[in-house]
Design a protein around this motif. Structure first.
Motif, mmCIF file in Angstrom:
data_model
loop_
_atom_site.group_PDB
_atom_site.id
_atom_site.type_symbol
_atom_site.label_atom_id
_atom_site.label_comp_id
_atom_site.label_asym_id
_atom_site.label_seq_id
_atom_site.Cartn_x
_atom_site.Cartn_y
_atom_site.Cartn_z
ATOM 1 N N ARG A 1 -2.811 -5.230 -12.870
ATOM 2 C CA ARG A 1 -4.228 -5.669 -12.598
ATOM 3 C C ARG A 1 -4.435 -6.827 -12.087
ATOM 4 N N GLY B 1 -10.256 4.706 -6.878
ATOM 5 C CA GLY B 1 -11.063 4.006 -5.638
ATOM 6 C C GLY B 1 -10.419 4.356 -4.462
ATOM 7 N N SER B 2 -10.045 3.047 -3.742
ATOM 8 C CA SER B 2 -9.550 3.063 -2.329
ATOM 9 C C SER B 2 -8.030 3.075 -2.429
ATOM 10 N N TYR B 3 -7.486 3.117 -3.693
ATOM 11 C CA TYR B 3 -5.991 2.873 -3.700
ATOM 12 C C TYR B 3 -5.343 4.102 -3.189
ATOM 13 N N ARG C 1 0.737 -1.029 0.257
ATOM 14 C CA ARG C 1 -0.130 0.040 -0.020
ATOM 15 C C ARG C 1 0.763 1.281 -0.022
ATOM 16 N N GLU D 1 -7.928 -3.019 -7.579
ATOM 17 C CA GLU D 1 -8.524 -1.566 -7.338
ATOM 18 C C GLU D 1 -8.390 -0.875 -8.569
ATOM 19 N N LEU D 2 -7.219 -1.101 -9.503
ATOM 20 C CA LEU D 2 -6.941 -0.370 -10.400
ATOM 21 C C LEU D 2 -7.409 -0.734 -11.942
#
Ligand code: FAD
Length: 471
Positions: A419, A444-446, A323, A424-425
């Motif tokens: 991917r 998004g939540s990335y 992350r 998320e991507l």
């Protein structure tokens, strides 16, 4: 006729196993022993992913031994005592093993050899896991090598390694108690994080031979060009099998000779990768503290960020969990967590990010890889970490700081690897997926990037300049 003991360690195979061949020649019954030794001084405890592998590898070995009439004896504790116990129980007059090259392991083996000699038990060791014994490859001045290319040239000048040995067709084992593999609790529970490993790998000698055959059938021919692209399965994935000795480098080297000459360029590159493994073990043999001590002592003064500060601790956590906000780094760290393995190029990128962009001591990364890689290797892991950090032998020049965005565009241009591991991507296109912070609405939540690449690169170069100038 007297019996013998074969003490298996990092050589969990029946074929090309000189210790087992010697025992078969010796005659009598053969007690095949594996000891889980977490007690002898200086032995590095296995990481969690290695424990998972070991469990399945031993299970497979026991099945194979049973098929030729033998049994596998499992003992846990101090190896010296376990071997002596089994020698007595099996009424053996000889012990055979294949050599190990770490200092702590060599000390255990040497002390045991002496003790066995005093008791009139023959003890013989063999070369099985390295093509070139570390002490046989010396520079003109008689010292160890510090640079790969001349090392590998000297190895090649030393001659073609021996042909592999066949597995014994039949053996008989004496009665001796064995501990239950399950009682060692090598597999993870609560939570069981291993399903991803199970679907990726088949530990054991058959699994190793199948990997080699597949690699030769489909991939070896494009190895030199495709091996840098993480979305293509172009490398052999033999590393955990080599680590546990389910296949020997002699078997691989010999098998390479059967391939058509058209694949020569690819095979040359593949052979030299096996050479890097030999080089790492050469380094470890002469520098037993490679996992804890800078090979270049100058780095002892390097100004790493302190891991106990809250900010650095959070960075380490983000790196481990994938992350960091840099898709290629995060894809690699998640591949590692899910499968116990990471593509070589991405190992370099993730390691460089930790030690250079985050300025975190390479030993923290080495330990994480040690715990999570199924191929965690006592020589390859620290030697490569030090290579990336700049503190190692024949190391990458310090200013070579991998840029995760450039690497991503170059080696995963369509974002296929990204991917797969950073779902998320998945909706981002091939142009934007490498830098999702530029299109935050689609990410998004990335997370946003942990550090800025340019500024963190400058900070690393300054730290290195200060080190060189003694500031
Ligand atoms: C930071 C970092 C940590 C690493 N840690 C390990 C480790 O713990 N264990 C490990 O086996 N490798 C390690 N490597 C080396 C390399 O990444 C793996 O050996 C390789 O990715 C394994 O995949 P493969 O079997 O498909 O390799 P292939 O490309 O098919 O190569 C065949 C074999 O050659 C050997 N090899 C290839 N590259 C290297 C290398 N750079 N150094 C030493 N041996 C090599 C391995 O035994 C490998 O199985 C590390 C590399 C880096 C950058």
């Amino acid at each position: 006729m007297a019996n013998s003991v074969v003490w298996l360690r990092d050589d969990l195979r029946l074929a090309d196993n000189p210790a087992l061949t010697a025992a078969a020649r010796h005659g009598g019954q053969i007690a095949v022993l594996y000891v889980l030794d977490e007690e002898s001084e200086g032995i590095r405890p296995l990481g969690s992913a290695s424990k998972w592998w070991l469990h399945h590898s031993l299970e497979s070995l026991a099945t194979q031994l049973a098929a030729i009439g033998g049994t596998l004896i499992l003992r846990r504790g101090c190896a010296r005592q376990a071997v002596l116990d089994v020698v007595a129980e099996a009424e053996a007059d000889a012990v055979f093993w294949n050599r190990r090259y770490g200092l702590a392991e060599r000390r255990v083996d040497a002390a045991l050899k002496e003790e066995l000699a005093d008791a009139n038990i023959d003890a013989e060791s063999f070369q099985a896991n390295l093509l070139y014994e570390p002490w046989t490859i010396r520079t003109g001045a008689g010292g160890p090598y510090k640079v790969f290319t001349p090392f590998w040239r000297a190895c090649n000048d030393a001659g073609e390694p021996r042909a592999p040995l066949s597995a014994p067709e039949q053996i008989r084992s004496p009665q001796a108690a064995s501990e239950a593999l399950g009682s060692w609790q090598l597999l993870p529970t609560n939570p069981d994080w291993s399903p991803g490993l199970g679907s990726e790998w088949t530990p054991g000698e058959d699994g190793a031979n199948n990997r080699l055959a597949e690699f030769f059938d489909r991939q070896a021919r494009e190895y030199a060009t495709d091996r840098d692209f993480p979305a293509i399965e172009a490398t052999s994935r033999l590393s955990p099998h080599l680590r546990f000795g389910e296949i020997s480098p002699f078997q691989i080297r010999h098998a390479l000779r059967s391939l058509p000459a058209a694949a020569d360029k690819d095979l040359q590159v593949f052979r030299s990768e096996l050479g890097w493994r030999e080089f790492c073990w050469h380094l470890l043999y002469f520098n037993p503290d490679l996992a804890t001590t800078n090979y270049r002592p100058m780095f002892d003064r390097f100004a790493w960020d302190s891991p106990s500060t809250a900010g650095t601790a959070a960075e380490i956590k983000a790196w481990r969990r994938g992350r960091t906000g840099y898709p290629l780094v995060d894809a690699g760290m998640r591949q590692l967590w899910q499968t116990g393995w990471m593509h070589n190029r991405i190992r370099m990128v993730t390691a460089s990010f930790l030690v250079k962009n985050l300025l975190i001591d390479w030993r923290i990364g080495e330990q994480w890889f040690w715990d999570t890689l199924v191929d965690a290797d006592a020589a390859n892991n620290p030697a490569n970490w030090q290579w990336v950090a700049g503190s190692g032998a024949d190391a990458s020049p310090y200013f070579r700081i991998f840029n995760p965005v450039t690497q991503s565009r170059k080696f995963d241009p369509d974002g296929l690897y990204l991917r797969r591991y950073v779902p998320e991507l998945a909706s981002l296109g091939a142009r934007s997926i490498h830098e999702p912070w530029k299109t935050p609405d689609d990410a998004g939540s990335y997370p946003a990037p942990l550090v800025e690449l340019g500024a963190s690169r400058e900070r690393a170069l300054d730290a290195y300049a200060a080190l060189k100038e003694g500031r």
